[in-house]
Design a protein around this motif. Structure first.
Motif, mmCIF file in Angstrom:
data_model
loop_
_atom_site.group_PDB
_atom_site.id
_atom_site.type_symbol
_atom_site.label_atom_id
_atom_site.label_comp_id
_atom_site.label_asym_id
_atom_site.label_seq_id
_atom_site.Cartn_x
_atom_site.Cartn_y
_atom_site.Cartn_z
ATOM 1 N N PRO A 112 -1.293 -6.497 11.184
ATOM 2 C CA PRO A 112 -1.583 -6.756 12.601
ATOM 3 C C PRO A 112 -1.874 -5.482 13.373
ATOM 4 C CG PRO A 112 0.767 -6.957 12.176
ATOM 5 C CD PRO A 112 0.102 -6.811 10.841
ATOM 6 N N THR A 113 -2.511 -5.640 14.496
ATOM 7 C CA THR A 113 -2.815 -4.501 15.347
ATOM 8 C C THR A 113 -1.535 -3.770 15.743
ATOM 9 O OG1 THR A 113 -3.990 -3.860 17.365
ATOM 10 C CG2 THR A 113 -2.701 -5.884 17.488
ATOM 11 N N ALA A 114 -1.613 -2.456 15.791
ATOM 12 C CA ALA A 114 -0.492 -1.572 16.179
ATOM 13 C C ALA A 114 0.592 -1.465 15.112
ATOM 14 C CB ALA A 114 0.127 -2.008 17.513
ATOM 15 N N SER A 115 0.312 -1.933 13.896
ATOM 16 C CA SER A 115 1.328 -1.851 12.834
ATOM 17 C C SER A 115 1.322 -0.499 12.120
ATOM 18 C CB SER A 115 1.130 -2.976 11.813
ATOM 19 O OG SER A 115 -0.166 -2.922 11.230
ATOM 20 N N GLY A 116 0.385 0.373 12.465
ATOM 21 C CA GLY A 116 0.355 1.705 11.871
ATOM 22 C C GLY A 116 -0.585 1.859 10.703
ATOM 23 N N LYS A 117 -1.565 0.944 10.563
ATOM 24 C CA LYS A 117 -2.480 0.968 9.421
ATOM 25 C C LYS A 117 -3.253 2.270 9.313
ATOM 26 C CE LYS A 117 -4.767 -2.587 10.850
ATOM 27 N NZ LYS A 117 -3.972 -2.951 12.041
ATOM 28 N N SER A 118 -3.771 2.746 10.451
ATOM 29 C CA SER A 118 -4.642 3.925 10.406
ATOM 30 C C SER A 118 -3.909 5.139 9.858
ATOM 31 C CB SER A 118 -5.181 4.234 11.803
ATOM 32 O OG SER A 118 -6.009 3.187 12.271
ATOM 33 N N ALA A 119 -2.695 5.377 10.331
ATOM 34 C CA ALA A 119 -1.931 6.542 9.878
ATOM 35 C C ALA A 119 -1.525 6.398 8.420
ATOM 36 C CB ALA A 119 -0.692 6.727 10.758
ATOM 37 N N VAL A 120 -1.063 5.221 8.035
ATOM 38 C CA VAL A 120 -0.700 4.995 6.631
ATOM 39 C C VAL A 120 -1.928 5.152 5.751
ATOM 40 C CG1 VAL A 120 0.131 3.287 4.966
ATOM 41 C CG2 VAL A 120 1.249 3.489 7.193
ATOM 42 N N GLY A 121 -3.062 4.634 6.225
ATOM 43 C CA GLY A 121 -4.288 4.714 5.444
ATOM 44 C C GLY A 121 -4.721 6.136 5.152
ATOM 45 N N VAL A 122 -4.587 7.036 6.122
ATOM 46 C CA VAL A 122 -4.972 8.431 5.905
ATOM 47 C C VAL A 122 -4.091 9.060 4.824
ATOM 48 C CG1 VAL A 122 -4.946 10.727 6.966
ATOM 49 C CG2 VAL A 122 -5.986 8.800 8.172
ATOM 50 N N HIS A 123 -2.790 8.845 4.915
ATOM 51 C CA HIS A 123 -1.895 9.404 3.902
ATOM 52 C C HIS A 123 -2.173 8.790 2.525
ATOM 53 C CE1 HIS A 123 0.672 11.845 6.458
ATOM 54 N NE2 HIS A 123 0.743 10.851 7.328
ATOM 55 N N LEU A 124 -2.423 7.483 2.491
ATOM 56 C CA LEU A 124 -2.686 6.816 1.219
ATOM 57 C C LEU A 124 -4.001 7.312 0.611
ATOM 58 C CD1 LEU A 124 -1.811 4.702 -0.842
ATOM 59 C CD2 LEU A 124 -2.957 2.956 0.558
ATOM 60 N N ALA A 125 -5.010 7.508 1.438
ATOM 61 C CA ALA A 125 -6.296 8.001 0.942
ATOM 62 C C ALA A 125 -6.143 9.374 0.300
ATOM 63 C CB ALA A 125 -7.310 8.056 2.084
ATOM 64 N N ARG A 126 -5.337 10.220 0.898
ATOM 65 C CA ARG A 126 -5.111 11.541 0.320
ATOM 66 C C ARG A 126 -4.435 11.432 -1.039
ATOM 67 N NH1 ARG A 126 -2.621 14.012 5.852
ATOM 68 N NH2 ARG A 126 -4.548 14.783 6.804
ATOM 69 N N LEU A 127 -3.458 10.537 -1.143
ATOM 70 C CA LEU A 127 -2.730 10.385 -2.406
ATOM 71 C C LEU A 127 -3.612 9.813 -3.509
ATOM 72 C CD1 LEU A 127 0.632 8.961 -0.976
ATOM 73 C CD2 LEU A 127 0.284 11.232 -1.982
ATOM 74 N N LEU A 128 -4.586 8.991 -3.133
ATOM 75 C CA LEU A 128 -5.435 8.312 -4.119
ATOM 76 C C LEU A 128 -6.798 8.970 -4.286
ATOM 77 C CD1 LEU A 128 -4.761 4.592 -3.080
ATOM 78 C CD2 LEU A 128 -3.643 5.891 -4.905
ATOM 79 N N ASP A 129 -7.055 10.056 -3.557
ATOM 80 C CA ASP A 129 -8.376 10.686 -3.536
ATOM 81 C C ASP A 129 -9.434 9.648 -3.168
ATOM 82 O OD1 ASP A 129 -10.220 12.752 -3.703
ATOM 83 O OD2 ASP A 129 -10.642 12.375 -5.821
ATOM 84 N N ALA A 130 -9.185 8.982 -2.041
ATOM 85 C CA ALA A 130 -10.059 7.894 -1.602
ATOM 86 C C ALA A 130 -10.752 8.240 -0.299
ATOM 87 C CB ALA A 130 -9.241 6.610 -1.421
ATOM 88 N N GLU A 131 -11.807 7.497 -0.009
ATOM 89 C CA GLU A 131 -12.453 7.537 1.297
ATOM 90 C C GLU A 131 -12.206 6.191 1.969
ATOM 91 O OE1 GLU A 131 -16.494 8.942 1.285
ATOM 92 O OE2 GLU A 131 -16.092 10.419 -0.305
ATOM 93 N N GLU A 133 10.738 4.259 8.930
ATOM 94 C CA GLU A 133 9.861 4.814 7.901
ATOM 95 C C GLU A 133 8.655 5.492 8.531
ATOM 96 O OE1 GLU A 133 9.718 2.525 3.806
ATOM 97 O OE2 GLU A 133 9.334 1.144 5.461
ATOM 98 N N SER A 134 8.343 6.677 8.070
ATOM 99 C CA SER A 134 7.137 7.358 8.536
ATOM 100 C C SER A 134 5.923 6.792 7.810
ATOM 101 C CB SER A 134 7.238 8.852 8.275
ATOM 102 O OG SER A 134 7.209 9.115 6.873
ATOM 103 N N ALA A 135 4.747 7.039 8.371
ATOM 104 C CA ALA A 135 3.512 6.599 7.724
ATOM 105 C C ALA A 135 3.384 7.207 6.342
ATOM 106 C CB ALA A 135 2.312 6.982 8.598
ATOM 107 N N GLU A 136 3.821 8.443 6.184
ATOM 108 C CA GLU A 136 3.731 9.121 4.893
ATOM 109 C C GLU A 136 4.615 8.446 3.851
ATOM 110 O OE1 GLU A 136 3.909 13.672 3.077
ATOM 111 O OE2 GLU A 136 4.642 13.266 5.101
ATOM 112 N N VAL A 137 5.812 8.035 4.253
ATOM 113 C CA VAL A 137 6.726 7.374 3.320
ATOM 114 C C VAL A 137 6.164 6.017 2.893
ATOM 115 C CG1 VAL A 137 8.990 6.277 3.120
ATOM 116 C CG2 VAL A 137 8.791 8.571 4.097
#
Length: 312
Positions: free
Chosen positions: A15-34, A296-300
């Motif tokens: 849902p909106t405001a659930s923190g997707k954008s921040a989690v997505g950036v950290h996840l992309a870095r971990l997975l070497d994703a765009e 939980e932080s977005a990174e965690v």
């Protein structure tokens, strides 16, 4: 089995405001994703504050795609979005990187996972005859005919939606099957191996974040943004102007509700939208709900998701 490109991608929704954008950036870095934006409103240039579009700084150096591709007076169908996304998947994979969709537009998510169904091709002579009947008999009669032949489709169409009513009757006449039956046959879930995660925070925490986000949008200049858009070379299109936040501010500027009432209304409608999003995501069998806690932080959260993905 070789997966289709869209089924090789990873999807992060919620849902909106659930923190997707921040989690997505950290996840992309971990997975070497765009990241490919899975959002119908961030497609629009100049609509930044009201869509909570991630800033360059918030993107954290991770390439983001399918953002700022339309002017506010334009519109795009779900099919067009899917076409752009498929092209972008190929481009990202050609660079040896993974694809991570991040966003909360449920129709886009479903289209990527299950494809689109347009029905059989048009038969001009049948359609022309049905359109002539609609003109002479009236939309109510045609809708009643559809209700007899295909109650499920008739129930979801407005009695005045002549174009879709005629199309549904055309499909029945040319195939012998109700449109709703053909849709159900086509609407098969994506392969079980496709990874689709929906962030699922506690509702009180989410609603508080929504309320604070809306206040932050006004502090960041939402009214000024809407005024700039209205003063643009062309008026905002109906799709952009109906976005939550934009619709209410446009009404406010036109002499409608006062500022406090406008803020309250946007907060209420955004909470309602978040609730509907949760319902949509629960209706897709591919989606795995991921409970997140306020501490939980977005990174965690991203680390948890990456461990699950890599562990497969």
């Amino acid at each position: 089995m070789t997966l289709a490109p869209e089924h090789r991608a990873i999807y992060l929704t919620g849902p909106t405001a659930s923190g997707k954008s921040a989690v997505g950036v950290h996840l992309a870095r971990l997975l070497d994703a765009e990241i490919l934006a899975l959002d119908s409103m961030t497609l629009y240039r100049g609509m930044d504050v009201g869509t909570a579009k991630p800033t360059r700084e918030e993107q954290g150096g991770v390439p983001h795609h399918l953002i700022d591709v339309l002017d506010p007076w334009e519109s795009a169908s779900v099919a067009q979005y899917r076409g752009w996304a498929l092209e972008m998947i190929q481009a990202v994979e050609s660079r040896g990187r993974r694809v991570l969709f991040v966003g909360g537009t449920a129709l886009y998510l479903k289209a990527m996972l299950r494809g689109l169904f347009d029905g059989p091709g048009a038969v001009p002579e049948v359609r022309g005859r049905l359109e002539a009947e609609a003109e002479s008999l009236g939309d109510a009669v045609m809708h009643a005919r559809l209700a007899t032949l295909d109650p499920a489709t008739a129930a979801r169409l407005h009695p005045n939606d002549r174009r879709r009513i005629v199309r549904a009757l055309e499909v029945i006449e040319t195939t012998g099957s109700p449109f709703s039956t053909l849709q159900c046959e086509h609407d098969r879930a994506a392969p079980a191996s496709v990874r689709v995660f929906a962030l699922t925070p506690p509702r009180p925490w989410l609603y508080d974040r929504i309320n604070r986000r809306v206040l932050g949008m006004f502090d960041a200049g939402l009214i000024d943004e809407v005024q700039r858009l209205q003063a643009g070379p062309r008026p905002m299109g109906s799709v952009a102007a109906q976005g939550v936040g934009y619709k209410e501010v446009i009404a406010h500027l036109a002499g409608g509700a006062d500022l406090r009432q406008t803020i309250d209304l946007i907060q209420t409608r955004t909470r309602q939208f978040a609730k509907r999003q949760g319902t949509w995501f629960r209706g897709l069998s591919e989606v795995s709900p991921i409970s997140i806690e306020p501490v939980e932080s977005a990174e965690v959260v991203a680390q948890r998701l990456a461990a699950e993905i890599v562990g497969d």
